[in-house]
Scaffold this active site. Structure first.
Site, mmCIF file in Angstrom:
data_model
loop_
_atom_site.group_PDB
_atom_site.id
_atom_site.type_symbol
_atom_site.label_atom_id
_atom_site.label_comp_id
_atom_site.label_asym_id
_atom_site.label_seq_id
_atom_site.Cartn_x
_atom_site.Cartn_y
_atom_site.Cartn_z
ATOM 1 C CG HIS A 47 53.319 36.926 36.277
ATOM 2 N ND1 HIS A 47 52.404 37.886 35.915
ATOM 3 C CD2 HIS A 47 52.612 35.786 36.446
ATOM 4 C CE1 HIS A 47 51.197 37.344 35.862
ATOM 5 N NE2 HIS A 47 51.298 36.062 36.179
ATOM 6 C CG HIS A 93 46.010 36.042 31.302
ATOM 7 N ND1 HIS A 93 45.768 35.106 30.344
ATOM 8 C CD2 HIS A 93 46.923 35.466 32.128
ATOM 9 C CE1 HIS A 93 46.470 34.015 30.578
ATOM 10 N NE2 HIS A 93 47.178 34.213 31.660
#
Length: 718
Positions: A47, A93
């Site tokens: 990420h 998200h």
């Protein structure tokens, strides 16, 4: 409490491979402390480090005369003239939203807004692109409600209009929904702020809300597949407070105006760790932090927890020490924490002190710019099998199959929960085409859209990647806007599987080709990998967010009127492979994606903009083809439509580079002349008027179809 021993199990739990841990040992020449292990885990996870994607992201076009700031900062920045710029980005998200839908989606909105105002911009628009599992899956309804309420709850309270987006349903997302959040803001070109620290011995200042234990390990969790331990991950989801974020926005913009800010970075993924490391690394400096000075809201927090917390509404900045009093006064006025928690140092060190102990002492540059980079093995997606015969279908039956599907039914139940008019500059609400916001106090407007067709990308990643960009280009063009630039949110499965990595590589190739051909450079973005549950990957979903610029008096905003002709710009061949009709009416997902002729896309787009005076209404043709586009315009205008054909492929085919134009007879004549001169294909396909929707003689009352279209989504999810 003593730190746990560093074991193979603990290393694996931090998402680090044996090779990566060996690399850590080589870098620091010793075993890491528990806090150091957490810091490496946060900075080297997928990420934050983009370790599987960097090689391919570098191939994307990121430059252009309009680009002020491309990828690498909090958000991209594009010049819109008159000393103004638009700042925008899209981020995922996904994992947090599946685990805890409301807070996962809400903090996704909060995070993307901070990315924008960290650059000095005031947010003016938000969008979201949502992908859920099958409508009948037992978890889908809960996810839809939680995510939609989270987006609305945060965005509405913060006070930014949500002007567009998309929502889809497919069984491939049953175990892993996607929540992609987009935000855009305005900034004066001489008042842009960046994150690179500068100056030795400068104060490092913590701003905003207090630090808690929420979100600890969130970035690492976002870089892993899901399995049956998913409920154990709930504590890694952050909790947001939009009212605090609103105060943080106003305080930051006020602070920036004082000249006190040398550099600033929001605390997003990996919190204090990532923000401090990125600021130091970009400035070629080290950072020393004293955690005893960090404002906390929970007792006895460890250094590990404080460094990896993803508590929301926080910023880190390097401060001009001469203006410390003025800066502190601003944050006290807004009732937000302001604490000097460290300083920049000349040495290449990331030095963390807590309770008079050194908890971490690492070479800072090794945490960011020299994170692992992998050239993952990949295999090209095999060519799709030839499309099996598609039966002719009564046009009204085909249309009803589309408009009663949650994928294509009206989504007012969703977007009416979002405030689209706050700030009073929204020109076009969500629901039909690109969202449009005026640039306050000027004659300019900005158009926003997000697009991707995951079925296409799975069947043919290169053409699917091209198509996502091309559809965004058409959505902006249909409003009369000139596309400026794009942001991407690349959602894929596990990159360690060669077939998944092949999807990613193919999509990047297609996106890059389209962005270059259509003069829409990628200026920001996000990669979200490991979107899998129990080994089942999502559909490859490289969402493209795009921004266009237009003068307000040149917008194409009208709807069809009684007597308007319907014209199609672009060539129709009747491509039904991977089409919406095939999926919704026949339950099939076969054939190839439609090919994308980028030269035709640009030529036809330029024709629309050059001849906008003759175009009363325009929409691009994409999912559902001519039939769905004509119905949507008719329904929005409250006027019937007649198309001249009943041929299934002509009505529902999804050939690219096409637009549906409506205008008066006189304007249609002028357009035909212009089309002949420009060498583009333009043909009359029907007309608007009456109270019926009629395709080649198959007909139904508009009122009946509109009731189905307006009711289908709410009936299932309200």
């Amino acid at each position: 409490m003593a730190d746990p021993a560093i074991t193979d199990e603990l290393i694996a739990a931090h998402g680090l491979s044996a090779d990566e841990y060996a690399r850590i040992l080589d870098i620091i020449g010793r075993a890491p402390s528990f806090t150091e292990l957490g810091i490496f885990s946060a900075m080297w996870n997928e990420h934050c480090s983009y370790k599987s994607s960097k090689k391919w992201l570098r191939t994307l076009p990121t430059d252009g005369p309009q680009v002020i700031c491309g990828p690498g900062e909090n958000a991209g920045i594009v010049d819109i003239g008159d000393g103004q710029a638009v700042v925008f980005k899209m981020e995922s998200h996904n994992h947090p939203s599946y685990i805890e839908p409301y807070q996962g989606a809400a903090t996704g909105v909060g995070g993307i807004l901070r990315d924008v105002f960290t650059m000095g911009a005031r947010p003016i628009a938000a969008m979201n692109a949502l992908s859920f599992g099958s409508p009948d899956h037992p978890k889908t309804r809960q996810l839809v409600h939680g995510v939609v309420e989270g987006i609305g709850g945060y965005g509405n309270c913060f006070g930014v209009p949500t002007v567009g987006g998309e929502i889809r349903f497919h069984s491939a997302y049953n175990g892993n929904c996607l929540v992609n959040a987009f935000a855009a803001g305005l900034v004066d070109t001489d008042k842009i702020f960046y994150s690179a620290a500068s100056g030795v011995g400068m104060p490092v200042v913590y701003l905003g809300a207090k630090t808690g234990r929420d979100g600890v390990g969130g970035a690492t969790m976002a870089s892993a597949e899901f399995d049956d331990t998913i409920e154990e991950k709930r504590p890694t989801v952050q909790v947001g407070d939009p009212f605090t974020e609103k105060r943080l926005l106003e305080a930051c913009l006020e602070l920036m105006a004082t000249g006190a800010v040398i550099s600033i970075q929001d605390m997003g993924a990996a919190g204090l760790t990532c923000s401090a490391v990125e600021m130091g690394d970009k400035g070629g400096l080290g950072v020393k932090l004293e955690l005893d000075r960090v404002p906390v809201r929970e007792e006895a927090m460890s250094a590990y927890e404080m460094m990896l917390s993803e508590s929301q509404e926080r910023m880190l900045m390097v401060l001009n020490p001469d203006l410390e009093a003025e800066a502190k006064a601003v944050f006290e006025k807004w009732d937000l924490d302001f604490a000097i928690v460290g300083e920049t140092i000349e040495e290449d060190r990331f030095l963390i002190l807590h309770g008079n102990e050194v908890k971490a002492d690492l070479p800072l540059s090794k945490l960011a710019s020299t994170a692992p980079e992998y050239d993952r093995p990949w295999v090209e997606t095999p060519p799709a099998a030839e499309l099996a015969a598609v039966p002719e279908i009564d046009p009204m039956d085909g249309l009803k199959a589309l408009i009663t599907s949650p994928n294509y039914a009206a989504k007012q139940w969703v977007y009416e929960q979002y405030d689209s008019m706050v700030m009073a500059d929204t020109i076009r609400n969500p629901g039909l085409g690109a969202g449009i916001v005026r640039v306050h106090g000027t004659e300019k407007a900005l158009a926003f859209t997000s697009d991707v067709t995951p079925r296409y990308v799975k069947a043919n990643p290169v053409e699917g990647g091209k198509q996502a960009v091309a559809e965004a280009y058409r959505n902006l063009t249909a409003m009369g806007a000139l596309p400026l630039a794009t942001t991407d949110n690349l959602n894929f499965g596990n990159p360690e599987k060669p077939e998944i990595m092949g999807q990613f590589v193919g999509a990047i190739k297609g996106i890059g080709a389209a962005c270059a051909a259509l003069d829409m450079p990628i200026v920001s973005g996000n990669v979200s990998l490991y979107n899998e549950t129990d080994g089942q990957a999502i559909l490859p979903t490289p969402t493209i967010g795009a921004v266009g610029l237009i003068k307000q008096d040149e917008l194409i905003l009208a709807l069809p009127r009684e007597g308007h002709l319907a014209l199609v710009l672009g060539e129709t061949h009747g491509h039904l492979g991977q089409s919406a009709l095939l999926a919704e009416a026949f339950g099939r997902e076969d054939g190839d994606a439609p090919s994308v002729d980028l030269e035709a896309e640009k030529k036809n787009g330029n024709f629309i903009r050059a001849n906008r005076d003759w175009v009363d209404c325009c929409t691009d043709l994409s999912d559902g083809g001519l039939a769905l586009a004509a119905f949507e315009l008719a329904e929005a205008a409250g006027v019937g439509v007649t198309l001249d054909t009943s041929d299934t492929a002509t009505l529902f085919g999804e050939d690219q580079a096409r637009y549906l134009i409506t205008c008066s007879f006189d304007k249609a004549e002028a357009l035909m002349v212009a089309a002949g001169q420009a060498g583009v294909t333009l043909e009359t396909v029907g007309r608007f008027g009456g109270e019926m929707v009629s395709f080649g003689g198959s007909a139904a009352p508009l009122s009946e179809l509109a009731a189905l279209y307006r009711g289908a989504f709410a009936d299932q999810f309200a």
